[in-house]
Design an enzyme around this catalytic site. Structure first.
Site, mmCIF file in Angstrom:
data_model
loop_
_atom_site.group_PDB
_atom_site.id
_atom_site.type_symbol
_atom_site.label_atom_id
_atom_site.label_comp_id
_atom_site.label_asym_id
_atom_site.label_seq_id
_atom_site.Cartn_x
_atom_site.Cartn_y
_atom_site.Cartn_z
ATOM 1 N N ASN A 143 -5.713 -4.490 -6.558
ATOM 2 C CA ASN A 143 -6.886 -3.962 -5.865
ATOM 3 C C ASN A 143 -6.849 -2.440 -5.674
ATOM 4 O OD1 ASN A 143 -9.147 -4.027 -3.683
ATOM 5 N ND2 ASN A 143 -7.367 -3.182 -2.608
ATOM 6 N N ASP A 159 3.670 1.895 -4.329
ATOM 7 C CA ASP A 159 2.768 2.813 -5.026
ATOM 8 C C ASP A 159 2.568 2.210 -6.416
ATOM 9 O OD1 ASP A 159 1.634 4.824 -6.609
ATOM 10 O OD2 ASP A 159 2.600 6.418 -5.457
ATOM 11 N N VAL A 160 1.352 1.775 -6.702
ATOM 12 C CA VAL A 160 1.130 1.002 -7.932
ATOM 13 C C VAL A 160 1.408 1.795 -9.209
ATOM 14 C CG1 VAL A 160 -0.531 -0.588 -6.875
ATOM 15 C CG2 VAL A 160 -1.371 1.529 -7.959
ATOM 16 N N TYR A 167 -13.476 7.456 -13.335
ATOM 17 C CA TYR A 167 -13.486 6.196 -12.591
ATOM 18 C C TYR A 167 -14.093 5.088 -13.462
ATOM 19 C CZ TYR A 167 -14.416 2.913 -8.752
ATOM 20 O OH TYR A 167 -14.459 1.804 -7.936
ATOM 21 N N THR A 226 -16.811 0.420 2.622
ATOM 22 C CA THR A 226 -15.391 0.567 2.978
ATOM 23 C C THR A 226 -15.124 2.051 3.230
ATOM 24 O OG1 THR A 226 -14.632 1.054 0.744
ATOM 25 C CG2 THR A 226 -14.787 -1.292 1.333
ATOM 26 N N ASP A 241 0.863 -1.188 0.000
ATOM 27 C CA ASP A 241 0.000 0.000 0.000
ATOM 28 C C ASP A 241 0.903 1.242 0.000
ATOM 29 O OD1 ASP A 241 -3.255 0.130 0.921
ATOM 30 O OD2 ASP A 241 -2.169 2.018 1.001
ATOM 31 N N ILE A 244 -19.803 -1.671 -1.772
ATOM 32 C CA ILE A 244 -19.212 -2.434 -0.674
ATOM 33 C C ILE A 244 -18.791 -1.407 0.379
ATOM 34 C CG2 ILE A 244 -17.442 -4.116 -0.018
ATOM 35 C CD1 ILE A 244 -19.378 -5.121 -2.263
ATOM 36 N N LYS A 282 -12.168 1.721 -14.906
ATOM 37 C CA LYS A 282 -12.605 0.385 -14.504
ATOM 38 C C LYS A 282 -13.028 -0.456 -15.716
ATOM 39 C CE LYS A 282 -11.857 0.608 -10.099
ATOM 40 N NZ LYS A 282 -10.940 -0.323 -9.421
HETATM 41 P P1 NDP Z 1 -10.283 2.078 0.003
HETATM 42 O O1 NDP Z 1 -10.154 3.505 -0.379
HETATM 43 O O2 NDP Z 1 -10.966 1.755 1.282
HETATM 44 O O3 NDP Z 1 -8.841 1.382 0.011
HETATM 45 C C1 NDP Z 1 -7.967 1.567 -1.057
HETATM 46 C C2 NDP Z 1 -6.542 1.431 -0.584
HETATM 47 O O4 NDP Z 1 -5.690 1.640 -1.722
HETATM 48 C C3 NDP Z 1 -6.148 2.481 0.470
HETATM 49 O O5 NDP Z 1 -5.393 1.898 1.492
HETATM 50 C C4 NDP Z 1 -5.318 3.457 -0.338
HETATM 51 O O6 NDP Z 1 -4.343 4.153 0.417
HETATM 52 C C5 NDP Z 1 -4.646 2.539 -1.339
HETATM 53 N N1 NDP Z 1 -4.107 3.258 -2.484
HETATM 54 C C6 NDP Z 1 -4.572 4.391 -3.078
HETATM 55 N N2 NDP Z 1 -3.752 4.762 -4.059
HETATM 56 C C7 NDP Z 1 -2.739 3.858 -4.099
HETATM 57 C C8 NDP Z 1 -1.568 3.721 -4.894
HETATM 58 N N3 NDP Z 1 -1.252 4.609 -5.850
HETATM 59 N N4 NDP Z 1 -0.774 2.657 -4.679
HETATM 60 C C9 NDP Z 1 -1.056 1.761 -3.697
HETATM 61 N N5 NDP Z 1 -2.125 1.850 -2.904
HETATM 62 C C10 NDP Z 1 -2.963 2.896 -3.095
HETATM 63 O O7 NDP Z 1 -11.011 1.373 -1.231
HETATM 64 P P2 NDP Z 1 -11.933 0.053 -1.321
HETATM 65 O O8 NDP Z 1 -11.426 -0.991 -0.426
HETATM 66 O O9 NDP Z 1 -13.346 0.474 -1.251
HETATM 67 O O10 NDP Z 1 -11.688 -0.343 -2.850
HETATM 68 C C11 NDP Z 1 -10.717 -1.292 -3.244
HETATM 69 C C12 NDP Z 1 -10.886 -1.534 -4.729
HETATM 70 O O11 NDP Z 1 -12.214 -1.964 -4.994
HETATM 71 C C13 NDP Z 1 -10.660 -0.273 -5.580
HETATM 72 O O12 NDP Z 1 -10.009 -0.605 -6.778
HETATM 73 C C14 NDP Z 1 -12.076 0.187 -5.863
HETATM 74 O O13 NDP Z 1 -12.167 0.951 -7.037
HETATM 75 C C15 NDP Z 1 -12.789 -1.147 -5.987
HETATM 76 N N6 NDP Z 1 -14.225 -1.051 -5.797
HETATM 77 C C16 NDP Z 1 -14.743 -0.691 -4.574
HETATM 78 C C17 NDP Z 1 -16.115 -0.603 -4.420
HETATM 79 C C18 NDP Z 1 -16.741 -0.211 -3.130
HETATM 80 O O14 NDP Z 1 -17.972 -0.044 -3.091
HETATM 81 N N7 NDP Z 1 -16.005 -0.060 -2.040
HETATM 82 C C19 NDP Z 1 -17.037 -0.885 -5.536
HETATM 83 C C20 NDP Z 1 -16.368 -1.213 -6.760
HETATM 84 C C21 NDP Z 1 -15.023 -1.314 -6.874
HETATM 85 P P3 NDP Z 1 -4.678 5.645 0.947
HETATM 86 O O15 NDP Z 1 -5.836 5.490 1.878
HETATM 87 O O16 NDP Z 1 -3.421 6.091 1.616
HETATM 88 O O17 NDP Z 1 -5.034 6.442 -0.276
#
Ligand code: NDP
Length: 270
Positions: free
Chosen positions: A87, A60-61, A158, A195, A37, A193, A162
């Site tokens: 993810n 950092d992805v 977004y 989160t 992360d 979801i 996706k």
């Molecule tokens: P969260 O925002 O809760 O978690 C995402 C995590 O990714 C955070 O820890 C964030 O860190 C980290 N992150 C952000 N940018 C980067 C980067 N450049 N490199 C590495 N890590 C990074 O998101 P969700 O758990 O809700 O979502 C996870 C995935 O699921 C995402 O791809 C999202 O688009 C997808 N998704 C989620 C849905 C939902 O309803 N929750 C629905 C559909 C898809 P930091 O907090 O420091 O930014």
């Protein structure tokens, strides 16, 4: 509880939300998990809590150099990488509301969303294939979204990112098959979801519950999904139960994509 016994897995964006749930379920199923992360404090804390099967790496992805370093570390330590979950993702609304419709979105905002979501997934697939090639098998799981299947006028960047992940998943699946590699690549398409990603949209005031109800109004199951419900699909796709699944997309959305929000009026006929 060992559907992923000794599989070496890397999960991006694993510090919280869906990524954290996937990493946790992977550990419970016997995998050796590299949580990655950009939130190092939260990521490290979770990895320590998960015990000896888990460890944390900053990744950092968006940064190709960091992918190289982290994958090399995994290979040096374990000699293989079996599962990569791409993810990490952003909506573009993390710092509050921005105009993301097709007419007003700025090029800068558009690029920022694609850089994390799409470039990050592209790099994740690239280094997954390179790391899995020697063994000749593995599973890549890309977290797309329901928004990759339908248009979202107010979150066009977004949705576009996706949708591209969904398509790239299929290119990766076919490429690996053409190369004679048993590296499978599939996408998961969650919707609603609960989160931390939702927090800026739900708020923490007296109106929160009303906003929750408004968001799930068109969901047939009338609720938000749970992160463990998404993690269960990731476990399946990472496991050897799914060895004939590649280029597939799995929706997990409480039934939203099964129909239409505008239900046909039932007319009683004699
Ligand atoms: P969260 O925002 O809760 O978690 C995402 C995590 O990714 C955070 O820890 C964030 O860190 C980290 N992150 C952000 N940018 C980067 C980067 N450049 N490199 C590495 N890590 C990074 O998101 P969700 O758990 O809700 O979502 C996870 C995935 O699921 C995402 O791809 C999202 O688009 C997808 N998704 C989620 C849905 C939902 O309803 N929750 C629905 C559909 C898809 P930091 O907090 O420091 O930014």
């Amino acid at each position: 509880m060992s559907r992923l016994h000794q599989k070496v897995a890397l999960v991006t964006g694993a510090a919280r939300g869906i990524g954290a749930a996937i990493a946790t379920q992977f550990v419970k199923q016997g995998a050796i998990v590299f949580l990655t992360d950009i939130d190092d404090v939260l990521g490290l804390q979770l990895a320590v809590g998960l015990g000896a099967q888990a460890s944390y790496q900053h990744l950092d992805v968006r940064e190709e150099g960091q992918w190289q370093i982290v994958c090399e570390r995994v290979l040096q330590k374990h000699g293989r990488l079996d599962v990569v979950v791409n993810n990490a993702g952003i909506t573009g609304f993390e710092q509050g509301f921005r105009q993301h419709d097709p007419e007003h979105a700025s090029l800068e905002d558009w690029r920022a969303v694609h850089q994390t979501n799409l470039d990050g997934c592209f790099l994740g697939c690239k280094y997954a294939i390179r790391s899995m090639r020697a063994k000749g098998s593995g599973a890549i799981i890309n977290i797309s979204s329901r928004s990759g299947l339908v248009g979202i006028p107010g979150a066009a960047a977004y949705a576009s990112s996706k949708a591209a992940i969904r398509n790239h998943t299929k290119s990766v699946a076919l490429y690996c098959a053409e190369q004679g590699l048993a590296i499978r690549c599939n996408s998961i398409h969650p919707a609603a979801i609960l989160t931390p990603m939702w927090e800026p949209l739900l708020g923490n005031d007296a109106e929160r519950e009303g906003r929750v109800q408004a968001f799930v109004k068109d969901c047939p199951l009338q609720r938000f999904g749970h992160v463990d419900e998404v993690a269960a699909l990731a476990v399946l796709l990472a496991s050897d139960e799914a060895t004939y699944m590649t280029g597939t997309e799995l929706n997990i959305d409480g039934g939203m994509l099964a129909g239409t929000a505008q239900r046909p009026t039932m007319v009683k006929t004699n």
